[in-house]
Design a protein around this motif. Sequence first.
Motif, mmCIF file in Angstrom:
data_model
loop_
_atom_site.group_PDB
_atom_site.id
_atom_site.type_symbol
_atom_site.label_atom_id
_atom_site.label_comp_id
_atom_site.label_asym_id
_atom_site.label_seq_id
_atom_site.Cartn_x
_atom_site.Cartn_y
_atom_site.Cartn_z
ATOM 1 N N MET A 1 26.189 -7.626 19.817
ATOM 2 C CA MET A 1 24.711 -7.858 19.512
ATOM 3 C C MET A 1 23.973 -7.826 20.576
ATOM 4 S SD MET A 1 23.751 -11.621 17.507
ATOM 5 C CE MET A 1 24.133 -12.349 18.915
ATOM 6 N N SER A 2 22.573 -7.082 20.281
ATOM 7 C CA SER A 2 21.714 -7.059 21.326
ATOM 8 C C SER A 2 21.038 -8.398 21.450
ATOM 9 C CB SER A 2 20.724 -5.919 20.856
ATOM 10 O OG SER A 2 19.930 -6.550 19.803
ATOM 11 N N LEU A 3 20.517 -8.460 22.750
ATOM 12 C CA LEU A 3 19.663 -9.622 23.366
ATOM 13 C C LEU A 3 18.425 -9.539 22.688
ATOM 14 C CD1 LEU A 3 20.689 -9.962 27.073
ATOM 15 C CD2 LEU A 3 21.323 -11.584 25.071
ATOM 16 N N ASP A 4 17.919 -10.948 22.251
ATOM 17 C CA ASP A 4 16.316 -10.890 21.828
ATOM 18 C C ASP A 4 15.705 -11.231 23.224
ATOM 19 O OD1 ASP A 4 14.091 -11.958 21.153
ATOM 20 O OD2 ASP A 4 14.733 -13.165 19.709
ATOM 21 N N ARG A 10 15.920 -18.750 26.994
ATOM 22 C CA ARG A 10 16.040 -20.164 26.402
ATOM 23 C C ARG A 10 17.319 -20.754 26.350
ATOM 24 N NH1 ARG A 10 11.748 -23.285 26.313
ATOM 25 N NH2 ARG A 10 12.417 -24.062 24.324
ATOM 26 N N LEU A 11 17.451 -21.963 25.984
ATOM 27 C CA LEU A 11 18.595 -22.749 25.769
ATOM 28 C C LEU A 11 18.511 -23.769 24.811
ATOM 29 C CD1 LEU A 11 19.290 -23.763 29.743
ATOM 30 C CD2 LEU A 11 20.506 -22.009 28.321
ATOM 31 N N ASP A 12 17.717 -23.344 23.786
ATOM 32 C CA ASP A 12 17.559 -24.272 22.576
ATOM 33 C C ASP A 12 18.898 -24.440 21.678
ATOM 34 O OD1 ASP A 12 14.484 -24.291 22.271
ATOM 35 O OD2 ASP A 12 14.742 -22.159 22.774
ATOM 36 N N GLY A 221 14.925 -22.233 38.593
ATOM 37 C CA GLY A 221 15.073 -20.858 37.984
ATOM 38 C C GLY A 221 16.330 -20.253 38.111
ATOM 39 N N ALA A 222 17.235 -20.255 39.068
ATOM 40 C CA ALA A 222 18.269 -19.404 39.243
ATOM 41 C C ALA A 222 19.383 -20.219 38.270
ATOM 42 C CB ALA A 222 18.828 -19.449 40.771
ATOM 43 N N ALA A 227 22.639 -20.033 33.426
ATOM 44 C CA ALA A 227 23.061 -20.897 32.276
ATOM 45 C C ALA A 227 22.881 -20.013 30.908
ATOM 46 C CB ALA A 227 22.272 -22.214 32.145
ATOM 47 N N SER A 228 21.801 -19.279 31.101
ATOM 48 C CA SER A 228 21.309 -18.704 29.555
ATOM 49 C C SER A 228 21.955 -17.368 29.300
ATOM 50 C CB SER A 228 19.580 -18.214 29.850
ATOM 51 O OG SER A 228 19.499 -17.137 30.722
ATOM 52 N N ASP A 229 21.383 -16.611 28.270
ATOM 53 C CA ASP A 229 22.070 -15.308 27.881
ATOM 54 C C ASP A 229 21.610 -14.234 28.677
ATOM 55 O OD1 ASP A 229 23.716 -16.497 25.731
ATOM 56 O OD2 ASP A 229 22.121 -15.943 24.104
ATOM 57 N N ALA A 230 20.444 -14.524 29.437
ATOM 58 C CA ALA A 230 19.910 -13.548 30.202
ATOM 59 C C ALA A 230 20.936 -13.166 31.317
ATOM 60 C CB ALA A 230 18.461 -13.927 30.853
#
Length: 256
Positions: A1-4, A10-12, A221-222, A227-230
């Motif tokens: 699945m591609s990233l949005d 985001r960590l919502d 920031g790091a 933590a994120s999908d990035a």
Amino acid sequence: MSLDYSQMFRLDGQHAVVVGCGGIGAEIVAGLAAQGARVTCLDKDLTVAQAALERAPGGAAYPVDVLDPGDLESRAGDLGDVDVLVLTAAMNVRKRLLDYTAEEFDRVVDLNLRGTFSAVRAFAPAMVERGRGSIVTLTSIRAVVVEPGQGVYAATKAGVMQLVRTWSAELGPAGVRINAVAPGVVETPLTQQIRDDEQWDRAYAQKAALGRWARPEEMVGAVCWLASDAASFVTGSQVMVDGGWTAIDGRFTPPT
């Protein structure tokens, strides 16, 4: 699945746990919350955890002793699903190695190395079972470079990084990532003694390529990125947030 791409930082809807909520930890709590995470603050001193929680509405704060594996495991079980775990708890006794006492050695190694080991052991199994999770631990430039008086602290941070690398190999097949953020010299209460000495303060500032100390919020920031999908394909890495400290060869800038 591609990233949005519009949402990948985001960590919502994610539950983040921060162990060690003073200083840099408090800024990390605020940063994770700003990215939409529900943050649980854990600290040996409940008042420290509660103070950090003021910047993370909707979260919770509890006391925990990272030197007590039973306490960690009990708390991990009570918190339910955890998507992000951030570990900041550490200490230093600044002494030359030949001046160290056995008790001081044990205190530094226990908190920095065994505490990290125990925290990951407490929280990672549930991540493995769910097939996802991101763990971020704070190491230090001292995991890479040393100076007199930093030997035991440096050894623990290098040891933590070797644990991170090993965990990345062992947990990666289950979809769990683990990385480290290595701060340089940061303006916190723990470094006040250094900053109070004008020569020491200036020498540390000039060692970084950016020519200054870091602010605690510049570590956030790091951590949020890891933590994120990035950072979905990043594991076993140590991100240097040191203003270029470890990129520079020595402290003398020669004429060119």
